[in-house]
Design an enzyme around this catalytic site. Structure first.
Site, PDB file in Angstrom:
ATOM      1  N   ASP A 130      21.986  33.442  89.883  1.00 48.49           N
ATOM      2  CA  ASP A 130      20.833  32.551  89.638  1.00 48.49           C
ATOM      3  C   ASP A 130      21.077  31.566  88.559  1.00 48.49           C
ATOM      4  O   ASP A 130      20.683  32.251  87.211  1.00 48.49           O
ATOM      5  CB  ASP A 130      19.564  32.138  90.494  1.00 48.49           C
TER       6      ASP A 130
HETATM    7  N1  URA Z   1      19.000  38.201  93.421  1.00 42.96           N
HETATM    8  C1  URA Z   1      18.820  37.036  93.091  1.00 42.96           C
HETATM    9  O1  URA Z   1      17.536  36.253  93.541  1.00 42.96           O
HETATM   10  N2  URA Z   1      18.987  36.182  92.299  1.00 42.96           N
HETATM   11  C2  URA Z   1      20.156  36.773  91.687  1.00 42.96           C
HETATM   12  O2  URA Z   1      20.283  35.774  90.512  1.00 42.96           O
HETATM   13  C3  URA Z   1      21.028  38.300  91.422  1.00 42.96           C
HETATM   14  C4  URA Z   1      20.231  38.779  92.594  1.00 42.96           C
END
Ligand code: URA
Length: 236
Positions: free
Chosen positions: A107
């Site tokens: 993310d």
């Molecule tokens: N889980 C999440 O919620 N975000 C990420 O970036 C990776 C795993």
């Protein structure tokens, strides 16, 4: 013998700072040699094992490149984005080449290990839902970790009716920190898993992919090349 390749393609694929038209110019100026000879043309075919030099500097041929990036927050894991910087914009000039993309996403507000490569087959292998390459994360939470969390993760949390694969949770240095290992990559998975237990992720960082750990000395935004021998530990 390896597959023959055009000289301009060979050089520009290995050196992000030299385009194919640059190669033409450099050849005409006598600055490119193949096995010691400067009598070369940019469209000639060479063997990747030939010794190619530009301005005397040897071009090391690698069919594919694998880069470990320590992604900072605010950077997106895509090849293009109109608004935010992308992980590709952090790749230093000497590692750039065409066809690079992130093999897996974090993310925008997640930090840590992103693998960037131009090896589509390898990426497909590790991203395939069947591969289950473990990925380990450091997590900081808004509220203390519940006693039941580790067991619930191991049993498989339900996200929108879909049961997650068993995940492992180890406690961290205080009651709000832990390490989580996933064997799949669902959208916002860790955030949603904790949300399902009534908690909230406030900080997330990916620490490893398979047996490859994010280098501790790699600063946020920094990149290093992972050698082919080491990358094999992930998916072969
Ligand atoms: N889980 C999440 O919620 N975000 C990420 O970036 C990776 C795993």
């Amino acid at each position: 013998m390896a597959e023959m390749i055009r000289l301009d393609k060979f050089i520009s694929s290995q050196r992000g700072d030299i385009s194919r038209s640059d190669v033409k110019r450099l050849c005409a100026a006598g600055k490119v040699t193949v096995n010691g000879s400067a009598k070369v043309k940019s469209d000639m075919k060479i063997d990747p094992d030939d010794e190619v030099r530009v301005d005397g500097e040897k071009i090391e041929y690698k069919k594919f490149i694998y880069i470990m990036l320590n992604k900072p927050q605010g950077v997106v894991c895509s090849t293009r984005d109109g608004l935010s910087p992308t992980v590709l914009s952090l790749i230093p000039e000497n590692m750039r080449r065409s066809g690079l993309f992130p093999a897996g996403r974090l993310d925008k507000d997640t930090e840590g290990f992103v693998l960037i490569t131009d090896d589509g087959e390898f990426a497909h292998k590790i991203l395939s839902p069947k591969s289950h390459v473990p990925k380990r994360y450091f997590v900081r939470l808004e509220r203390p970790i519940g006693e039941e969390y580790a067991e619930k993760f191991e049993q498989g949390i339900f996200l929108d009716g879909e049961k997650c694969l068993p995940a492992q949770l180890e406690k961290g240095e205080d009651e709000r920190c832990c390490f989580v290992t996933l064997h799949q990559g669902m959208y916002h998975q860790i955030k949603r898993m904790f949300e399902a237990l009534g908690n909230k992720v406030t900080y997330l960082k990916r620490l490893s992919i398979g047996n490859i750990q994010l280098r501790e000395d790699l600063l946020l935004g920094g990149c290093i090349e992972i050698m082919h021998k080491e990358i094999e530990k992930i998916a072969y």
